[in-house]
Design an enzyme around this catalytic site. Sequence first.
Site, PDB file in Angstrom:
ATOM      1  N   CYS A  73       0.874  -1.179   0.000  1.00  0.00           N
ATOM      2  CA  CYS A  73       0.000   0.000   0.000  1.00  0.00           C
ATOM      3  C   CYS A  73       0.906   1.222   0.000  1.00  0.00           C
ATOM      4  O   CYS A  73       2.100   1.106  -0.288  1.00  0.00           O
ATOM      5  CB  CYS A  73      -1.003  -0.026   1.164  1.00  0.00           C
ATOM      6  SG  CYS A  73      -0.314   0.209   2.820  1.00  0.00           S
ATOM      7  N   THR A  75       2.099   3.251   2.421  1.00  0.00           N
ATOM      8  CA  THR A  75       3.154   3.163   3.435  1.00  0.00           C
ATOM      9  C   THR A  75       3.542   1.734   3.775  1.00  0.00           C
ATOM     10  O   THR A  75       4.566   1.518   4.425  1.00  0.00           O
ATOM     11  CB  THR A  75       2.666   3.810   4.748  1.00  0.00           C
ATOM     12  OG1 THR A  75       1.471   3.104   5.150  1.00  0.00           O
ATOM     13  CG2 THR A  75       2.366   5.283   4.565  1.00  0.00           C
ATOM     14  N   HIS A 141      14.330 -18.708  18.456  1.00  0.00           N
ATOM     15  CA  HIS A 141      13.263 -17.911  17.851  1.00  0.00           C
ATOM     16  C   HIS A 141      11.950 -18.700  17.717  1.00  0.00           C
ATOM     17  O   HIS A 141      10.878 -18.113  17.634  1.00  0.00           O
ATOM     18  CB  HIS A 141      13.677 -17.421  16.470  1.00  0.00           C
ATOM     19  CG  HIS A 141      14.971 -16.666  16.493  1.00  0.00           C
ATOM     20  ND1 HIS A 141      15.127 -15.484  17.177  1.00  0.00           N
ATOM     21  CD2 HIS A 141      16.178 -16.941  15.934  1.00  0.00           C
ATOM     22  CE1 HIS A 141      16.370 -15.055  17.039  1.00  0.00           C
ATOM     23  NE2 HIS A 141      17.022 -15.926  16.302  1.00  0.00           N
TER      24      HIS A 141
HETATM   25  C1  RB5 Z   1      -4.085   5.309   0.599  1.00  0.00           C
HETATM   26  O1  RB5 Z   1      -4.180   6.675   0.361  1.00  0.00           O
HETATM   27  C2  RB5 Z   1      -3.198   5.042   1.796  1.00  0.00           C
HETATM   28  O2  RB5 Z   1      -3.827   5.452   2.970  1.00  0.00           O
HETATM   29  C3  RB5 Z   1      -2.822   3.574   1.888  1.00  0.00           C
HETATM   30  O3  RB5 Z   1      -2.208   3.180   0.716  1.00  0.00           O
HETATM   31  C4  RB5 Z   1      -1.866   3.173   2.989  1.00  0.00           C
HETATM   32  O4  RB5 Z   1      -0.739   3.989   2.999  1.00  0.00           O
HETATM   33  C5  RB5 Z   1      -2.453   2.970   4.313  1.00  0.00           C
HETATM   34  O5  RB5 Z   1      -1.779   2.551   5.272  1.00  0.00           O
END
Ligand code: RB5
Length: 149
Positions: A73, A75, A141
């Site tokens: 995604c 981040t 681990h």
């Molecule tokens: C999308 O705009 C963004 O919020 C998503 O890709 C992600 O970074 C969420 O954690």
Amino acid sequence: MSLLAKPGDTVAVASDHAGVELKGIVAGEIAALGFKVLDLGTQGSASVDYPDFGRAVAEHVVAGKVKAGVIVCGTGIGISIAANRVPGARAVLAHDTYGARMGREHNDGNILALGARVIAIDTAKHLVREFFATPFGGGRHAGRVAKLG
Ligand code: RB5
């Protein structure tokens, strides 16, 4: 100790709209490593919700339908949180070589999470290679990973 997947095994990939371009690139890298790729979406740039895609990959991994997953995604944070809410999923959000390696060696990660807006494409490819090239270390681990549930 064993690697997460061997050539011929299937790896699921998925992303939201923010990660869709990197997902395609990462899928190529996964295929180049000799794995089959199952793309669970999204396709295209229409806005979608990252929890749906993180969960889909995690459910495939935990059910044994695929050996591993890579999720993307913006981040990497939201989609990794979503994946890790599925019992048995261990999604590793990595930004550097050490994190990708330790996520396998110490945490037996079965899903790699990447942030398309925070790492370079070459870094993402490198992290994929590192993740799949690193075996779980076992030993001290193993009990800790077992406590993850
Ligand atoms: C999308 O705009 C963004 O919020 C998503 O890709 C992600 O970074 C969420 O954690």
